[in-house]
Design a protein around this motif. Structure first.
Motif, PDB file in Angstrom:
ATOM      1  N   GLU A 286      70.196 -32.562  -5.946  1.00 23.58           N
ATOM      2  CA  GLU A 286      70.587 -32.491  -4.547  1.00 23.58           C
ATOM      3  C   GLU A 286      70.993 -33.855  -3.994  1.00 23.58           C
ATOM      4  O   GLU A 286      71.989 -33.967  -3.273  1.00 23.58           O
ATOM      5  N   ALA A 287      70.241 -34.887  -4.337  1.00 20.69           N
ATOM      6  CA  ALA A 287      70.579 -36.224  -3.841  1.00 20.69           C
ATOM      7  C   ALA A 287      71.954 -36.666  -4.349  1.00 20.69           C
ATOM      8  O   ALA A 287      72.753 -37.229  -3.587  1.00 20.69           O
ATOM      9  N   GLY A 288      72.241 -36.401  -5.607  1.00 25.06           N
ATOM     10  CA  GLY A 288      73.545 -36.749  -6.165  1.00 25.06           C
ATOM     11  C   GLY A 288      74.670 -35.968  -5.519  1.00 25.06           C
ATOM     12  O   GLY A 288      75.743 -36.503  -5.235  1.00 25.06           O
ATOM     13  N   THR A 289      74.425 -34.696  -5.262  1.00 24.17           N
ATOM     14  CA  THR A 289      75.426 -33.850  -4.610  1.00 24.17           C
ATOM     15  C   THR A 289      75.693 -34.342  -3.197  1.00 24.17           C
ATOM     16  O   THR A 289      76.846 -34.445  -2.769  1.00 24.17           O
ATOM     17  N   ARG A 290      74.638 -34.671  -2.464  1.00 23.87           N
ATOM     18  CA  ARG A 290      74.804 -35.189  -1.095  1.00 23.87           C
ATOM     19  C   ARG A 290      75.561 -36.521  -1.102  1.00 23.87           C
ATOM     20  O   ARG A 290      76.382 -36.770  -0.217  1.00 23.87           O
ATOM     21  N   THR A 291      75.291 -37.352  -2.082  1.00 23.25           N
ATOM     22  CA  THR A 291      75.989 -38.636  -2.187  1.00 23.25           C
ATOM     23  C   THR A 291      77.487 -38.421  -2.375  1.00 23.25           C
ATOM     24  O   THR A 291      78.304 -39.070  -1.721  1.00 23.25           O
TER      25      THR A 291
ATOM     26  N   LEU B 192      79.170 -35.704  -1.530  1.00 17.75           N
ATOM     27  CA  LEU B 192      79.670 -35.146  -0.270  1.00 17.75           C
ATOM     28  C   LEU B 192      79.938 -36.246   0.757  1.00 17.75           C
ATOM     29  O   LEU B 192      80.977 -36.250   1.429  1.00 17.75           O
ATOM     30  N   GLU B 193      79.027 -37.193   0.865  1.00 15.41           N
ATOM     31  CA  GLU B 193      79.208 -38.300   1.809  1.00 15.41           C
ATOM     32  C   GLU B 193      80.412 -39.152   1.441  1.00 15.41           C
ATOM     33  O   GLU B 193      81.183 -39.555   2.317  1.00 15.41           O
ATOM     34  N   ARG B 194      80.592 -39.427   0.147  1.00 15.42           N
ATOM     35  CA  ARG B 194      81.750 -40.225  -0.286  1.00 15.42           C
ATOM     36  C   ARG B 194      83.054 -39.490  -0.014  1.00 15.42           C
ATOM     37  O   ARG B 194      84.035 -40.097   0.424  1.00 15.42           O
TER      38      ARG B 194
ATOM     39  N   LEU C  17      78.798 -27.062  -7.465  1.00 15.04           N
ATOM     40  CA  LEU C  17      80.182 -26.663  -7.256  1.00 15.04           C
ATOM     41  C   LEU C  17      80.510 -26.914  -5.794  1.00 15.04           C
ATOM     42  O   LEU C  17      79.806 -26.427  -4.900  1.00 15.04           O
ATOM     43  N   LEU C  18      81.551 -27.692  -5.553  1.00 18.08           N
ATOM     44  CA  LEU C  18      82.015 -27.967  -4.198  1.00 18.08           C
ATOM     45  C   LEU C  18      83.370 -27.301  -4.016  1.00 18.08           C
ATOM     46  O   LEU C  18      84.194 -27.315  -4.936  1.00 18.08           O
TER      47      LEU C  18
ATOM     48  N   ILE D 265      84.537 -28.169   3.789  1.00 23.31           N
ATOM     49  CA  ILE D 265      83.887 -28.461   2.510  1.00 23.31           C
ATOM     50  C   ILE D 265      82.564 -27.708   2.441  1.00 23.31           C
ATOM     51  O   ILE D 265      81.898 -27.520   3.461  1.00 23.31           O
ATOM     52  N   ALA D 266      82.221 -27.249   1.256  1.00 22.01           N
ATOM     53  CA  ALA D 266      80.951 -26.555   1.035  1.00 22.01           C
ATOM     54  C   ALA D 266      80.443 -26.921  -0.352  1.00 22.01           C
ATOM     55  O   ALA D 266      81.227 -27.159  -1.265  1.00 22.01           O
ATOM     56  N   ALA D 267      79.126 -26.946  -0.496  1.00 23.49           N
ATOM     57  CA  ALA D 267      78.517 -27.295  -1.779  1.00 23.49           C
ATOM     58  C   ALA D 267      77.414 -26.312  -2.136  1.00 23.49           C
ATOM     59  O   ALA D 267      76.616 -25.928  -1.289  1.00 23.49           O
TER      60      ALA D 267
END
Length: 168
Positions: free
Chosen positions: A95-100, A102-104, A43-44, A128-130
């Protein structure tokens, strides 16, 4: 823009993204599906920081358009929760997908801010927060929303940390 009554039940009229009611229904359903299938979800929370002097009716529409452009999967869900807060649901992610994602989102919003500053003399900022979670019976979905909102309200936009929510 002509208002469409076919989308009025689940879309925010100002931005065109999903409304809070629809988002909560989908998120609740996905929570229990992920609980059964032992899949993680994220959830972001996203809060645009709009200067009070800006009076442009389509600004949030452009803002959410950029966020939507960074969500590449059909299952990713963007919704408006209130006047200052948007939520993104990322289902079956790690986590990797969430970070990706976030970066986009950060890339899209930095570009949008630069373009806006070039045309209007002022850039736009956001928070922004995740939160990432593997649902279990010890965790209530509301905890994710509480943590995401708390982190979003105190984060700066450069923070790409992902909070892991775990049960006892």
């Amino acid at each position: 823009m002509i208002y469409s009554f076919s989308n009025s039940g689940f879309r925010d009229p100002e931005t065109g993204v999903y409304n809070q009611t629809y988002f909560m229904e989908v998120f609740h359903r996905e929570w229990y599906r992920h609980l059964r299938e032992q899949q993680s979800l994220a959830l972001l929370y996203l809060s645009p920081l709009l200067p009070g002097m800006i009076n442009q009716p389509h600004l949030l529409d452009f803002f959410t358009g950029r966020v939507q452009a960074s969500l590449l999967r059909a299952t990713d869900l963007l919704a408006r929760l209130n006047q200052q807060l948007f939520a993104v649901g990322l289902f079956n992610t790690d986590e990797a997908g969430t970070r990706t994602v976030l970066e986009r989102i950060n890339l899209q919003l930095r570009e949008f801010s630069a373009e806006y500053k070039q045309h209007h003399g002022i850039g736009l900022d956001y928070r922004i927060a995740a939160c990432l979670c593997l649902p279990n019976t010890d965790i209530k979905p509301e905890l994710l929303f509480i943590e995401a909102e708390s982190r979003c309200m105190k984060n700066d936009r450069t923070n790409n940390d992902v909070l892991h929510i775990t049960g006892n």
